[in-house]
Every structure is written in C-alpha cells, then in structure tokens.
Scaffold this active site. Structure first.
Site, PDB file in Angstrom:
ATOM      1  CG  ASP A  38      -1.763   1.199   1.396  1.00  0.00           C
ATOM      2  OD1 ASP A  38      -1.609   2.144   0.597  1.00  0.00           O
ATOM      3  OD2 ASP A  38      -2.592   1.212   2.317  1.00  0.00           O
ATOM      4  CD  GLU A  88      26.575   4.306   6.624  1.00  0.00           C
ATOM      5  OE1 GLU A  88      26.112   5.254   7.273  1.00  0.00           O
ATOM      6  OE2 GLU A  88      26.260   3.130   6.833  1.00  0.00           O
ATOM      7  CB  CYS A 120      24.113   7.786  10.002  1.00  0.00           C
ATOM      8  SG  CYS A 120      23.462   6.528   8.922  1.00  0.00           S
ATOM      9  CG  HIS A 242      20.387   9.860  11.455  1.00  0.00           C
ATOM     10  ND1 HIS A 242      20.775  10.172  10.174  1.00  0.00           N
ATOM     11  CD2 HIS A 242      20.217   8.505  11.473  1.00  0.00           C
ATOM     12  CE1 HIS A 242      20.854   9.052   9.458  1.00  0.00           C
ATOM     13  NE2 HIS A 242      20.513   8.036  10.210  1.00  0.00           N
ATOM     14  CE  LYS A 251       8.398   4.344  14.365  1.00  0.00           C
ATOM     15  NZ  LYS A 251       8.721   2.945  14.097  1.00  0.00           N
TER      16      LYS A 251
HETATM   17  N1  CAA Z   1      -0.573   3.178   5.938  1.00  0.00           N
HETATM   18  C1  CAA Z   1       0.115   3.878   6.878  1.00  0.00           C
HETATM   19  N2  CAA Z   1       1.122   3.318   7.636  1.00  0.00           N
HETATM   20  C2  CAA Z   1       1.434   2.030   7.411  1.00  0.00           C
HETATM   21  C3  CAA Z   1       0.743   1.254   6.450  1.00  0.00           C
HETATM   22  C4  CAA Z   1      -0.308   1.871   5.684  1.00  0.00           C
HETATM   23  N3  CAA Z   1      -0.988   1.229   4.748  1.00  0.00           N
HETATM   24  N4  CAA Z   1       1.285   0.020   6.460  1.00  0.00           N
HETATM   25  C5  CAA Z   1       2.250   0.000   7.397  1.00  0.00           C
HETATM   26  N5  CAA Z   1       2.353   1.218   7.964  1.00  0.00           N
HETATM   27  C6  CAA Z   1       3.299   1.652   8.992  1.00  0.00           C
HETATM   28  C7  CAA Z   1       3.515   0.639  10.107  1.00  0.00           C
HETATM   29  O1  CAA Z   1       2.487   0.693  11.062  1.00  0.00           O
HETATM   30  C8  CAA Z   1       4.861   1.101  10.636  1.00  0.00           C
HETATM   31  O2  CAA Z   1       4.670   2.234  11.471  1.00  0.00           O
HETATM   32  P1  CAA Z   1       5.460   2.369  12.872  1.00  0.00           P
HETATM   33  O3  CAA Z   1       6.929   2.281  12.537  1.00  0.00           O
HETATM   34  O4  CAA Z   1       5.044   3.690  13.376  1.00  0.00           O
HETATM   35  O5  CAA Z   1       5.033   1.222  13.721  1.00  0.00           O
HETATM   36  C9  CAA Z   1       5.590   1.591   9.388  1.00  0.00           C
HETATM   37  O6  CAA Z   1       4.589   1.779   8.389  1.00  0.00           O
HETATM   38  C10 CAA Z   1       6.670   0.640   8.875  1.00  0.00           C
HETATM   39  O7  CAA Z   1       6.080  -0.592   8.621  1.00  0.00           O
HETATM   40  P2  CAA Z   1       6.651  -1.973   9.244  1.00  0.00           P
HETATM   41  O8  CAA Z   1       6.637  -1.917  10.718  1.00  0.00           O
HETATM   42  O9  CAA Z   1       5.937  -3.078   8.571  1.00  0.00           O
HETATM   43  O10 CAA Z   1       8.190  -1.937   8.864  1.00  0.00           O
HETATM   44  P3  CAA Z   1       9.046  -2.727   7.795  1.00  0.00           P
HETATM   45  O11 CAA Z   1       9.200  -4.138   8.233  1.00  0.00           O
HETATM   46  O12 CAA Z   1       8.553  -2.487   6.414  1.00  0.00           O
HETATM   47  O13 CAA Z   1      10.470  -2.019   7.927  1.00  0.00           O
HETATM   48  C11 CAA Z   1      12.124  -0.479   8.571  1.00  0.00           C
HETATM   49  C12 CAA Z   1      10.645  -0.649   8.217  1.00  0.00           C
HETATM   50  C13 CAA Z   1      12.473  -1.332   9.778  1.00  0.00           C
HETATM   51  C14 CAA Z   1      12.406   0.973   8.893  1.00  0.00           C
HETATM   52  C15 CAA Z   1      12.974  -0.913   7.338  1.00  0.00           C
HETATM   53  O14 CAA Z   1      12.703  -0.014   6.300  1.00  0.00           O
HETATM   54  C16 CAA Z   1      14.459  -0.941   7.583  1.00  0.00           C
HETATM   55  O15 CAA Z   1      14.997  -1.960   8.020  1.00  0.00           O
HETATM   56  N6  CAA Z   1      15.178   0.175   7.268  1.00  0.00           N
HETATM   57  C17 CAA Z   1      16.639   0.247   7.386  1.00  0.00           C
HETATM   58  C18 CAA Z   1      17.121   0.419   8.812  1.00  0.00           C
HETATM   59  C19 CAA Z   1      16.908   1.824   9.342  1.00  0.00           C
HETATM   60  O16 CAA Z   1      16.826   2.785   8.603  1.00  0.00           O
HETATM   61  N7  CAA Z   1      16.845   1.954  10.662  1.00  0.00           N
HETATM   62  C20 CAA Z   1      16.704   3.254  11.304  1.00  0.00           C
HETATM   63  C21 CAA Z   1      17.500   3.355  12.571  1.00  0.00           C
HETATM   64  S1  CAA Z   1      19.219   3.057  12.214  1.00  0.00           S
HETATM   65  C22 CAA Z   1      19.760   4.507  11.546  1.00  0.00           C
HETATM   66  O17 CAA Z   1      19.130   5.512  11.675  1.00  0.00           O
HETATM   67  C23 CAA Z   1      21.068   4.524  10.807  1.00  0.00           C
HETATM   68  C24 CAA Z   1      20.785   4.508   9.348  1.00  0.00           C
HETATM   69  O18 CAA Z   1      20.639   5.546   8.726  1.00  0.00           O
HETATM   70  C25 CAA Z   1      20.634   3.214   8.698  1.00  0.00           C
END
Ligand code: CAA
Length: 398
Positions: A38, A88, A120, A242, A251
């Site tokens: 979605d 990185e 980062c 960040h 968050k």
């Molecule tokens: N409408 C609105 N919202 C929706 C939705 C819809 N139809 N479907 C899902 N969502 C929401 C979920 O409720 C969730 O919200 P919350 O986080 O508020 O709970 C959000 O969308 C994400 O959905 P999922 O929980 O299903 O997450 P995912 O399994 O798809 O993965 C992620 C999301 C973990 C961020 C993934 O993209 C990821 O691993 N990213 C890389 C790691 C990262 O960036 N981490 C950040 C901290 S580390 C850091 O900051 C250093 C860096 O730069 C890497």
C-alpha cells in the site's frame, strides 16, 4: 561530555553549507506498486515520497566535490587546512576519498585530508574535529563533506529508505551560519543493528532493533543534557534528528511528548521538525549527511527562525555512536542560503521507471582491471565532477 578549555570561548561552527543530489529519482508510489505494498505505508508509515538514485558516475567522491565546488572561493581553497570526507560508502580500503576530493576541488597541498567512517555519525565526528581544528589553528578553515549512497538491495525492507547525496560544510572561526557550543553529549556502544561487511555492496540491518537503539540513545543523551542544563527546552527553537526516513526522526521527537517537556515547547519543536524533513523526504537516506540535509532544509524552508535562535542536533550512527549538541544561528545566516537553487535541483531530477531504477541500482564497475568508460549522467552546471571510468583498477575522475 566535552571537557572545557581555554579556547572554548572562541566562536566556531558552520560558515557555509551546500548539498548535491544526483539527477535521477524513483517515486515511492511506483516502488510501492511494484512491490505490492500500500503506497501509504511508504508515504505515511515510513514518511518518504521520493529517493534519489545515483548512476555509477556519481559516486561519493564526485558527489562530494559537486556539493563543495560552488561554495568555495579561491582564498578559501588555500585556507582549508583540514578536509574530512565522512562516508560509509567508501570506494577504497586504503586511500582516503578526501584525497580525490582535494584534487577535484583544487585545494592547497598544505592540508590534512582524511576519511571518517562511523555509519551515519561520521560527519558529526568530522564537524567536532573541525571545530577543534579551527579553534587551535588561527587563520585556517576546515571542510567537512558527508557523502553517501544508501543501498539495502532490491525488494528488501530497507529498499524504501535508500537515497544518495552529499552535504558540504565549511567550518571556521566566527561562522556566518551556526556557532557550535563546545559542550556536547555523546555515547558509544557496540551494537549489531546495521552493518556492511567488506564483501557486500548492500547494508544489512536489524530494522526494528536499529529503531530501538536510535530512540534509546536519544532518550539517554537528552536526559543527560537536561540534567546538566544544556537541553533546556524553552531555550531550543528547533531540534534536528538524524533522518534515515522521516518517521524515524518523528519517533525520536515523540519521546519528548506526553508531558516530558512543556506542551508549547513540544509543539514548537514538532512544527519546526516538519521544515527539517522537506528535503530528506525527496532525497531519501543519505546516511551521514542526513542530519545536515535536515539542517539545510530547516534553514531554507522555515521563515520564522531568526539569528540568536538555539538549535539542537541529535546525530546517530548505527553500530552505534550518538551525539547531542547545540548551536546558535548567526546574524545574516539567511544570506548564506540558496533555497531556489536547491529546489530547482530537486525539481529538475529525471523520474525513473522501475526497470530503469533496477538497472541503475544493479550496474557495477568492472573488478578485473579492464578499462571501462562510463556515460555522464548529469550535465547540469552544478555537477562538473564525475567518475569517467576505470583503468587498471583505478577510478578516473574528471
Ligand atoms: N498506511 C500507513 N502506515 C502504514 C501502512 C499503511 N498502509 N502500512 C504500514 N504502515 C506503517 C507501520 O504501522 C509502521 O509504522 P510504525 O513504525 O510507526 O510502527 C511503518 O509503516 C513501517 O512498517 P513496518 O513496521 O511493517 O516496517 P518494515 O518491516 O517495512 O520495515 C524499517 C521498516 C524497519 C524501517 C525498514 O525499512 C528498515 O529496516 N530500514 C533500514 C534500517 C533503518 O533505517 N533503521 C533506522 C535506525 S538506524 C539509523 O538511523 C542509521 C541509518 O541511517 C541506517
């Protein structure tokens, strides 16, 4: 926390700032449709709308040089005594990316050129090092460039949080944009939330765990800064975090809600946060440059800030190192900005189809020592530097 010393009353900080992002992007609605998700998950749940995609000729060196090129005068090229490239997405295990950038930018040979890596957080390490350097070297300046290409791989959970770009910052005494306070709050702890082994061109992440560490370290540093009187919310006009994707910063900021700080202060920080994510939502994650793109986005999109306003910056690098520090906007800082050029760069990018994006993402440089000529992907005046190709295992820049 930083120790204080005699040079702490010298004003140092960011005097100039500019960014460059490659001229191709993927619309995240197209990505959502292709992955059977979605679109609101990406647009609202992740909080991103587009991501820049780098062709092979815009590697982190070319992007870094393109970010810094337009902002440097001839005098400054001679005055820079420290050049830090934080990344990185390194292109060499030995030679610093900064040496290629020094050459492309025609900087003096009388400088230290180094590369810093800590996910980062690297650019913040660079900024702090640069502040110390200019405090102790009268007449010299430091150039810090954050340059990264975020890659998680096709059809991975992290794919929607990719991006590419560079932010260049000139650090000087008596800066025109942001004077950085010497006292800051930092913490390091070894965690396995995100990493990229030498053999891999994409990062690995324990996504949910990485979010927990990011938020947990923010809460700890905020509490520490508040205990010591530095994070007094009434004195803060904005708080930058960040932004690997805008929901992540949101968050972190939300931990200050629910009565942790006064409602009016929380509202003000939340409103200003919206201006800090304008550019990042369209560029995507640029890893170590993300928080500095947020700074530029805030300064170029918010019309209510004024000189003397105090800003907090929460920098987080997986692995993990985090730092919370503060700065004050300087008189005339708006004259150092160029919102029009940056908006034109973002709006002028070419939209990729899914197949074009996947092909660009999967393209690789040769690894066998043969010669490779790359086409030039960006002919814009703000992209004079590019990787022309490979020859005998060496990158050839123009
Ligand atoms: N409408 C609105 N919202 C929706 C939705 C819809 N139809 N479907 C899902 N969502 C929401 C979920 O409720 C969730 O919200 P919350 O986080 O508020 O709970 C959000 O969308 C994400 O959905 P999922 O929980 O299903 O997450 P995912 O399994 O798809 O993965 C992620 C999301 C973990 C961020 C993934 O993209 C990821 O691993 N990213 C890389 C790691 C990262 O960036 N981490 C950040 C901290 S580390 C850091 O900051 C250093 C860096 O730069 C890497």
């Amino acid at each position: 926390m930083k120790e204080t010393n005699a040079t702490d009353n010298i004003k140092v900080g960011i005097d100039k700032i500019n960014f460059y992002t490659p001229n191709h992007y993927l619309d995240l609605v197209d990505l959502a449709e292709a992955r059977g998700v979605d679109p609101n998950k990406f647009l609202i749940g992740i909080g991103q709308s587009k991501m820049s995609v780098a062709a092979l000729d815009q590697d982190i060196v070319a992007m870094a040089a393109n970010a810094a090129e337009p902002m440097l005068t001839d005098n400054e090229r001679q005055e820079i005594g420290l050049l830090v490239v934080a990344t990185e997405s390194g292109i060499d295990q030995s030679k610093a990316a900064a040496l290629f950038v020094q050459d492309l930018l025609r900087l003096s040979a009388n400088l230290r050129a180094i590369e810093i890596k800590e996910a980062c957080y690297g650019a913040t390490a660079g900024i702090q090092l640069a502040c110390d350097y200019v405090r102790s070297h009268p007449g010299r300046k430091a150039l810090v460039i954050a340059s990264d290409i975020a890659r998680y791989g096709l059809a991975t959970p992290g794919e929607v949080t990719q991006g590419a770009g560079s932010v260049a910052m000139l650090v000087t005494r008596n800066p025109e944009i942001l004077a950085i306070e010497p006292e800051s709050f930092y913490e390091s702890r070894s965690t396995g939330d995100f990493w990229r082994p030498n053999y891999s061109t994409v990062a690995f992440a324990r996504g949910k765990f990485s979010e927990e560490v990011y938020v947990g370290m923010f809460e700890e540093l905020w509490d520490k800064a508040q205990e010591l009187g530095s994070a007094n919310p009434e004195s803060l006009q904005a708080l930058l975090l960040h932004i690997p994707f805008s929901k992540m910063g949101r968050k972190g900021l939300r931990t200050l809600g629910n009565g942790k700080i006064d409602e009016a202060d929380y509202m003000r920080l939340t409103e200003r946060f919206e201006q800090s994510i304008v550019y990042g939502k369209e560029v995507g994650n640029i890893y170590t440059g993300s928080i500095y793109l947020a700074l530029l986005s805030l300064l170029e999109n918010d019309e209510s800030l004024k000189p003397g306003d105090r800003i907090g910056l929460y920098s987080y690098g997986s692995g993990s190192v985090a730092e919370l520090y503060f700065g004050t906007l300087q008189p005339g800082y708006t004259q150092r900005l160029d919102a029009q050029t940056h908006r034109a760069m973002l709006d002028g990018r070419e939209r990729l189809s899914m197949s074009e994006y996947e092909a660009m993402f999967s393209a690789e440089l040769v690894r066998d020592g043969s010669e490779q000529d790359l086409g030039r992907s960006d002919h814009a005046a703000n992209a004079p530097h590019y990787l022309a190709g490979m020859k005998a295992h060496e990158r050839q820049y123009r």
